[in-house]
Design an enzyme around this catalytic site. Structure first.
Site, PDB file in Angstrom:
ATOM      1  N   ARG A 175      -9.457   7.866   7.176  1.00  0.00           N
ATOM      2  CA  ARG A 175      -9.506   7.556   8.604  1.00  0.00           C
ATOM      3  C   ARG A 175      -8.938   8.656   9.487  1.00  0.00           C
ATOM      4  O   ARG A 175      -9.222   8.696  10.677  1.00  0.00           O
ATOM      5  CB  ARG A 175      -8.866   6.195   8.877  1.00  0.00           C
ATOM      6  CG  ARG A 175      -9.746   5.066   8.315  1.00  0.00           C
ATOM      7  CD  ARG A 175      -9.202   3.695   8.609  1.00  0.00           C
ATOM      8  NE  ARG A 175      -7.886   3.466   8.089  1.00  0.00           N
ATOM      9  CZ  ARG A 175      -7.587   2.900   6.931  1.00  0.00           C
ATOM     10  NH1 ARG A 175      -8.562   2.478   6.149  1.00  0.00           N
ATOM     11  NH2 ARG A 175      -6.357   2.729   6.547  1.00  0.00           N
ATOM     12  N   GLU A 231       1.564   0.997  -4.070  1.00  0.00           N
ATOM     13  CA  GLU A 231       2.258  -0.233  -4.442  1.00  0.00           C
ATOM     14  C   GLU A 231       2.173  -0.485  -5.948  1.00  0.00           C
ATOM     15  O   GLU A 231       3.125  -0.916  -6.571  1.00  0.00           O
ATOM     16  CB  GLU A 231       1.668  -1.411  -3.670  1.00  0.00           C
ATOM     17  CG  GLU A 231       2.492  -2.665  -3.804  1.00  0.00           C
ATOM     18  CD  GLU A 231       1.977  -3.784  -2.921  1.00  0.00           C
ATOM     19  OE1 GLU A 231       2.495  -4.901  -3.052  1.00  0.00           O
ATOM     20  OE2 GLU A 231       1.065  -3.555  -2.112  1.00  0.00           O
TER      21      GLU A 231
END
Length: 180
Positions: free
Chosen positions: A67, A104
């Site tokens: 992005r 994560e």
């Protein structure tokens, strides 16, 4: 003008609770990308900040996969600069350097082409959002491997509760919008 632009940008960010998992409040930039006035306002605000802060000292804008690629080229054009790609591993041809960062549940790697920058060139890193700071920190590490100088990291949205800014250490950071 700046306050009007900031309000226009802020109104273009929508929230989705419990996405992608329960307990997460997702900040969606899709409406901003869909609205030319909001997108232009975002680029104007970021460019104004960079002109005020760095004047003509920036050599390149570097955008993070993926992005950062939405904002980086337009920001670079607005400032009359070139744009450099920082991609996920395996996406760039030719010799590259890489840096890994924690996710994560595992790790990932970013790469930049070895000849993307010359030592001493001054770069601003752009992405859409700063959360934990791992990706942005890895990008700064990559640019350091090329001996480029990271002047600043900028984002549209910062999730302040995740303290990603702290991971950047001494590298200056700027965000247009901050959310808890």
């Amino acid at each position: 003008m700046a306050e009007h632009d900031l309000q226009l940008v802020a109104r273009s960010i929508r929230s989705f609770p419990d996405f992608p998992i329960p307990g997460v409040l997702f900040r969606d930039i899709s409406p901003l990308l869909k609205d030319p006035d909001s997108f232009r306002a975002c680029i104007r605000l970021l460019a104004s900040h960079l002109r005020t802060t760095h004047g003509g000292k920036i050599d390149y804008i570097a955008g993070l996969d993926s992005r950062g690629f939405l904002f980086g080229p337009s920001l670079a054009q607005e400032l009359g600069l070139g744009f450099v790609l920082i991609r996920k591993r395996g996406k760039l041809p030719g010799p590259t350097v890489s840096a890994s960062y924690a996710l994560e549940y595992g790790k990932a790697e970013l790469e930049i082409q070895k000849d993307a920058l010359e030592p001493g060139q001054k770069v601003v890193v752009v992405d859409d959002l700063l959360a934990t700071g791992g990706t942005m920190c890895a990008a700064c590490e990559l640019l350091g491997q090329l001996r480029a100088e990271v002047l600043e990291c900028v984002c549209l949205v910062e999730l302040t509760s995740l303290k990603g800014r702290e991971k950047l250490g001494a590298v200056p950071f700027f965000s247009l919008l901050q959310y808890e």
